[in-house]
Write a protein that holds these residues in place. Sequence first.
Motif, PDB file in Angstrom:
ATOM      1  N   GLN A  31      10.733   8.617   1.862  1.00  0.00           N
ATOM      2  CA  GLN A  31      11.090   6.936   1.490  1.00  0.00           C
ATOM      3  C   GLN A  31      11.467   5.929   2.541  1.00  0.00           C
ATOM      4  N   VAL A  32      12.488   6.653   3.428  1.00  0.00           N
ATOM      5  CA  VAL A  32      12.705   5.774   4.815  1.00  0.00           C
ATOM      6  C   VAL A  32      12.144   5.390   5.723  1.00  0.00           C
ATOM      7  N   ASN A  34       4.959  -5.022   6.835  1.00  0.00           N
ATOM      8  CA  ASN A  34       4.434  -5.883   6.566  1.00  0.00           C
ATOM      9  C   ASN A  34       3.308  -5.856   4.800  1.00  0.00           C
ATOM     10  N   GLU A  35       2.602  -5.244   5.170  1.00  0.00           N
ATOM     11  CA  GLU A  35       1.622  -4.841   3.736  1.00  0.00           C
ATOM     12  C   GLU A  35       2.419  -4.594   2.805  1.00  0.00           C
ATOM     13  N   GLU A  36       2.023  -5.314   1.632  1.00  0.00           N
ATOM     14  CA  GLU A  36       2.508  -5.110   0.766  1.00  0.00           C
ATOM     15  C   GLU A  36       3.133  -3.905  -0.275  1.00  0.00           C
ATOM     16  N   ASN A  37       1.862  -3.267   0.355  1.00  0.00           N
ATOM     17  CA  ASN A  37       2.400  -1.500  -0.478  1.00  0.00           C
ATOM     18  C   ASN A  37       2.091  -0.548   0.904  1.00  0.00           C
ATOM     19  N   LEU A  38       2.408   0.558   0.411  1.00  0.00           N
ATOM     20  CA  LEU A  38       1.882   1.649   1.049  1.00  0.00           C
ATOM     21  C   LEU A  38       2.501   2.555   1.239  1.00  0.00           C
ATOM     22  N   ILE A  93       6.347   0.363  -2.292  1.00  0.00           N
ATOM     23  CA  ILE A  93       5.156  -1.119  -3.221  1.00  0.00           C
ATOM     24  C   ILE A  93       6.390  -2.415  -3.164  1.00  0.00           C
ATOM     25  N   GLY A  94       5.118  -3.178  -3.360  1.00  0.00           N
ATOM     26  CA  GLY A  94       5.859  -4.827  -3.021  1.00  0.00           C
ATOM     27  C   GLY A  94       6.806  -4.731  -2.290  1.00  0.00           C
ATOM     28  N   CYS A  95       6.616  -4.880  -1.144  1.00  0.00           N
ATOM     29  CA  CYS A  95       7.638  -4.500  -0.300  1.00  0.00           C
ATOM     30  C   CYS A  95       8.859  -3.740  -0.512  1.00  0.00           C
ATOM     31  N   THR A  96       9.543  -2.826  -0.927  1.00  0.00           N
ATOM     32  CA  THR A  96      10.067  -2.490  -1.364  1.00  0.00           C
ATOM     33  C   THR A  96      10.295  -0.475  -1.588  1.00  0.00           C
ATOM     34  N   ILE A  97      11.529   0.040  -1.174  1.00  0.00           N
ATOM     35  CA  ILE A  97      11.255   1.699  -1.458  1.00  0.00           C
ATOM     36  C   ILE A  97      11.072   1.398  -2.919  1.00  0.00           C
ATOM     37  N   PHE A  98       9.942   2.659  -3.061  1.00  0.00           N
ATOM     38  CA  PHE A  98       9.967   3.156  -5.248  1.00  0.00           C
ATOM     39  C   PHE A  98      10.567   4.634  -5.712  1.00  0.00           C
ATOM     40  N   ALA A  99      11.281   4.798  -5.226  1.00  0.00           N
ATOM     41  CA  ALA A  99      12.101   6.124  -5.821  1.00  0.00           C
ATOM     42  C   ALA A  99      11.617   6.626  -6.573  1.00  0.00           C
ATOM     43  N   ALA A 145      -6.387  11.366  -2.728  1.00  0.00           N
ATOM     44  CA  ALA A 145      -7.231  11.101  -3.715  1.00  0.00           C
ATOM     45  C   ALA A 145      -6.295  11.025  -5.041  1.00  0.00           C
ATOM     46  N   ASN A 146      -5.386  12.084  -5.026  1.00  0.00           N
ATOM     47  CA  ASN A 146      -3.961  11.493  -6.602  1.00  0.00           C
ATOM     48  C   ASN A 146      -3.588  10.161  -6.474  1.00  0.00           C
ATOM     49  N   ILE A 147      -3.496  10.248  -5.417  1.00  0.00           N
ATOM     50  CA  ILE A 147      -1.975   8.979  -5.078  1.00  0.00           C
ATOM     51  C   ILE A 147      -3.104   7.595  -5.154  1.00  0.00           C
ATOM     52  N   VAL A 148      -4.392   7.503  -5.188  1.00  0.00           N
ATOM     53  CA  VAL A 148      -5.054   6.591  -5.083  1.00  0.00           C
ATOM     54  C   VAL A 148      -6.180   6.102  -6.029  1.00  0.00           C
ATOM     55  N   GLY A 149      -6.326   7.104  -7.107  1.00  0.00           N
ATOM     56  CA  GLY A 149      -6.457   7.046  -8.518  1.00  0.00           C
ATOM     57  C   GLY A 149      -5.308   6.440  -8.568  1.00  0.00           C
ATOM     58  N   LEU A 150      -4.168   7.414  -8.783  1.00  0.00           N
ATOM     59  CA  LEU A 150      -3.083   6.614  -9.711  1.00  0.00           C
ATOM     60  C   LEU A 150      -2.580   5.349  -9.422  1.00  0.00           C
ATOM     61  N   LEU A 151      -2.669   5.364  -7.833  1.00  0.00           N
ATOM     62  CA  LEU A 151      -1.625   3.654  -7.454  1.00  0.00           C
ATOM     63  C   LEU A 151      -2.829   1.906  -6.479  1.00  0.00           C
TER      64      LEU A 151
END
Length: 387
Positions: free
Chosen positions: A188-189, A202-206, A221-227, A315-321
């Motif tokens: 995450q870090v 600074n892309e909003e999501n990665l 996600i949305g500029c902040t860590i999603f845990a 692919a799973n990540i892209v399909g989900l998010l």
Amino acid sequence: MKKSTHELTKLNNTRLILRTVYTAGTISRADIARVTKLTPTTVSDLVEGLIQDRLVDEVGTGVSIGGKPPTLLSVNDESRLTIGIDLADHELHGAVVDLRGRIQVSKSVACDQTGEQAIALTKDLIRDLVAQVSPEQLLGIGLGSPGLVSTNEGIVRRAVKYHWDEIPLQQILEREFKVPVVVANDSQVAALAEYHYGIDPNEENLVLIKVGEGISAGLVIGCTIFAGDGHGAGEIGHICVVPNGIPCRCGHNGCLETVASLRGIAQAVRVVFPEAEGLSNDAVLEMLLHSAAQRNSRSLQIIHRVGEYLGVAAANIVGLLNIHKIVLAGPVSLLGEDLLAPMVDSMKVNVLDVLSNQSQISISQLGNNIVQIGAAALVQQSILGLF
Ligand SMILES: [Zn+2]
């Protein structure tokens, strides 16, 4: 003690100004007022405080648009230094990092210890680095730990590698070093480091997929860590990609880690190249890199398969998010284009074209220090509101 509304407003405005100067590079007081919509008097007062704290410097004059030329302000990047620690596989890596993510000093120590001994070694490493920073410059300490980490509580819930369960690492280290400490999951870090300092920052999501001895992903996600709800978002290493495959250290079979982590790769290499028997996983990776550079077909085949499995994960990540930016990091990413090309192809055939066509996978350029830089960025974010 709880801060009064007035104090909180002042703190928030000061952070807003600092962030504005940081992002701009150099900027005048008048432009800060324009950008932040704060009154010129408020800006002047709060900038004075930042100058006294040495966080901001006056660095010259700008172009006059009638009247006196404005004084330009800039963040003093070395006014605060942060210690970033990567509790990595077999080694602890530490670095002293400035406010732009630049490393001033770094140190690594071998660590095959677990439990209390691993904590003691971590303290020793931090002590060595603290000794290199003047007390007034030391902002805090950030740690990237494997496993499940509750950053809000400062607790490592579970790190199998260190045999840590419910370890209040933040409290332990704050008691020892008397400075703020932030603990978070290492992937995450790393994602946060990529978000601030990577390609197209600074892309909003990665999503950052870190492939070393284990595999996990960090999500911004949305500029902040999603845990996630239980701190385990991105634990993709134990998703099954080979039904009834070989046993994994987690007790299940056919996990992504069994075929695409450094361990899995080393195992595959040892089957094909008897000379790799007895070498460490890192040494096997070196060997694989070398023989792939010579275009050895058996090596390229192994890397190709690893890429295919990582592509299924992507692919799973892209399909989900439906996230566009996917970044590969960790030692295995050194395999470069030979790994990336089959990974991209595999992602494309395992998820809807309309989604995969929007997503790009790249390899992080931040190198081995990505976790230290990200852990430091988390401290800078939480104490100074820098990002
Ligand atoms: Zn597993």
